[in-house]
Scaffold this motif. Structure first.
Motif, PDB file in Angstrom:
ATOM      1  N   PHE A 207       0.834  -1.205   0.000  1.00 24.09           N
ATOM      2  CA  PHE A 207       0.000   0.000   0.000  1.00 24.09           C
ATOM      3  C   PHE A 207       0.870   1.257   0.000  1.00 24.09           C
ATOM      4  N   VAL A 208       2.002   1.193   0.678  1.00 23.70           N
ATOM      5  CA  VAL A 208       2.923   2.334   0.691  1.00 23.70           C
ATOM      6  C   VAL A 208       3.410   2.619  -0.729  1.00 23.70           C
ATOM      7  N   HIS A 209       3.705   1.567  -1.476  1.00 25.57           N
ATOM      8  CA  HIS A 209       4.115   1.782  -2.870  1.00 25.57           C
ATOM      9  C   HIS A 209       3.024   2.523  -3.643  1.00 25.57           C
ATOM     10  N   ILE A 210       1.776   2.176  -3.397  1.00 22.42           N
ATOM     11  CA  ILE A 210       0.673   2.791  -4.138  1.00 22.42           C
ATOM     12  C   ILE A 210       0.499   4.247  -3.727  1.00 22.42           C
ATOM     13  N   ILE A 211       0.427   4.513  -2.439  1.00 17.62           N
ATOM     14  CA  ILE A 211       0.155   5.879  -1.977  1.00 17.62           C
ATOM     15  C   ILE A 211       1.315   6.817  -2.294  1.00 17.62           C
ATOM     16  N   THR A 212       2.534   6.287  -2.325  1.00 18.93           N
ATOM     17  CA  THR A 212       3.694   7.137  -2.605  1.00 18.93           C
ATOM     18  C   THR A 212       3.983   7.266  -4.096  1.00 18.93           C
ATOM     19  N   GLY A 213       3.346   6.428  -4.907  1.00 16.33           N
ATOM     20  CA  GLY A 213       3.595   6.471  -6.343  1.00 16.33           C
ATOM     21  C   GLY A 213       4.942   5.898  -6.734  1.00 16.33           C
ATOM     22  N   CYS A 214       5.523   5.096  -5.867  1.00 21.52           N
ATOM     23  CA  CYS A 214       6.842   4.509  -6.129  1.00 21.52           C
ATOM     24  C   CYS A 214       6.704   3.115  -6.728  1.00 21.52           C
ATOM     25  N   GLY A 215       7.497   2.861  -7.739  1.00 19.86           N
ATOM     26  CA  GLY A 215       7.536   1.540  -8.350  1.00 19.86           C
ATOM     27  C   GLY A 215       8.504   0.631  -7.617  1.00 19.86           C
ATOM     28  N   ARG A 216       9.125  -0.279  -8.370  1.00 20.93           N
ATOM     29  CA  ARG A 216       9.982  -1.277  -7.746  1.00 20.93           C
ATOM     30  C   ARG A 216      11.433  -1.202  -8.184  1.00 20.93           C
ATOM     31  N   SER A 217      11.840  -0.116  -8.805  1.00 19.85           N
ATOM     32  CA  SER A 217      13.263   0.009  -9.119  1.00 19.85           C
ATOM     33  C   SER A 217      14.025   0.093  -7.796  1.00 19.85           C
TER      34      SER A 217
ATOM     35  N   LEU B 111      14.258   2.120  -2.380  1.00 19.39           N
ATOM     36  CA  LEU B 111      14.999   2.799  -1.319  1.00 19.39           C
ATOM     37  C   LEU B 111      14.237   4.029  -0.823  1.00 19.39           C
ATOM     38  N   ALA B 112      13.570   4.731  -1.732  1.00 14.40           N
ATOM     39  CA  ALA B 112      12.739   5.865  -1.311  1.00 14.40           C
ATOM     40  C   ALA B 112      11.638   5.380  -0.368  1.00 14.40           C
ATOM     41  N   VAL B 113      11.024   4.246  -0.700  1.00 12.88           N
ATOM     42  CA  VAL B 113       9.987   3.669   0.164  1.00 12.88           C
ATOM     43  C   VAL B 113      10.577   3.278   1.518  1.00 12.88           C
ATOM     44  N   LYS B 114      11.763   2.709   1.510  1.00 15.58           N
ATOM     45  CA  LYS B 114      12.394   2.295   2.773  1.00 15.58           C
ATOM     46  C   LYS B 114      12.710   3.497   3.662  1.00 15.58           C
ATOM     47  N   ILE B 115      13.128   4.606   3.058  1.00 20.00           N
ATOM     48  CA  ILE B 115      13.360   5.824   3.843  1.00 20.00           C
ATOM     49  C   ILE B 115      12.035   6.297   4.434  1.00 20.00           C
TER      50      ILE B 115
END
Length: 187
Positions: free
Chosen positions: A79-89, A94-98
Motif C-alpha cells: 500500500f505504501v508503494h501505491i500511496i507514494t507512487g513509487c515503483g519497484r526500481s 529505497l525511497a519507500v524504505k526511507i
C-alpha cells in the motif's frame, strides 16, 4: 510501532480488530474503477506477480499483538508503494524504505539504504537527498492535535480500496513522490 498505534484512535481500532489483507482484497480491487486506490493496488500487485498470501508469516515473536504489528508492517508495504507512487526500481524501493523508516523507526529502512547504495549510479545516489527530504515531509505529524499525516500502519488501507486515489491521498496527507519531485522542478 505498537506504541504509535496505541496512541492513535485508528491504530487502536486496527489493533483491536486486526484486519488482514488477503487475496480476496486483491480480487475485489481488480474489479474497481481505474481511478480508485484499489485498482492501482491490483495493477501494482499484478504487474509484479505478487499475492498478499505470498508473504511469509511472522515468526519468532511470542507476543500475539507484536506479531500482528509486524504482519501489518509487511502487508502495508505494498500500500505504501501505491500511496507514494513509487515503483519497484532499486531507487524507488529505497525511497519507500526511507519513508517507512521515518514512519516506524525500524532500522531496516536505513540498512536497506546502505545495502542498496552500491547498486546505484552516481545520479541515482544524488536523488537520495531529495527522497530523504520527501520522506521527512511525509513523516507522521499532527496539526492542532489532529494527525496531519498518520503513521501509515494506522491507516485503514483495507477500507480505502474502493475510494478514489486522490481521496486517499488527501486522507493520509501523504504527497506522492512524483508530485513532490514535480513541484521541486518548478521551483
Amino acid at each position: 510501532m505498537k506504541n504509535c498505534m496505541m496512541a492513535d484512535q485508528r491504530g487502536r481500532s486496527i489493533l483491536k480488530h486486526q484486519p488482514v489483507v488477503g487475496d480476496e482484497a486483491l480480487e475485489f480491487s481488480r474489479g474497481l474503477a481505474p481511478s480508485t486506490f484499489g485498482f492501482r493496488y491490483a495493477a501494482y500487485m499484478d504487474r509484479n506477480h505478487f499475492l498478499p498470501s505470498g508473504r511469509t508469516a511472522v515468526k519468532h515473536i511470542a507476543d500475539p499483538t507484536l506479531a500482528y504489528v509486524m504482519t501489518r508492517y509487511r502487508q502495508c508495504h505494498d500500500f505504501v508503494h501505491i500511496i507514494t507512487g513509487c515503483g519497484r526500481s532499486i531507487e524507488e524501493e529505497l525511497a519507500v524504505k526511507i519513508f517507512e523508516w521515518k514512519h516506524t523507526g525500524l532500522p531496516l529502512g536505513l540498512l536497506s539504504l546502505l545495502g542498496g547504495a552500491p547498486r546505484l549510479a552516481a545520479a541515482q545516489w544524488a536523488h537520495m537527498r531529495l527522497y530523504w527530504e520527501w520522506a521527512s515531509r511525509n513523516a507522521p505529524c499532527s496539526r492542532h492535535g489532529e494527525p496531519a499525516v498518520p503513521m501509515y500502519l494506522n491507516v485503514p488501507w483495507e477500507d480505502m480500496l474502493a475510494k478514489e486515489y486522490d481521496e486517499v491521498v488527501a486522507y493520509t496527507g501523504i504527497t506522492p513522490l512524483p508530485q513532490f519531485l514535480e513541484k521541486r522542478q518548478q521551483h
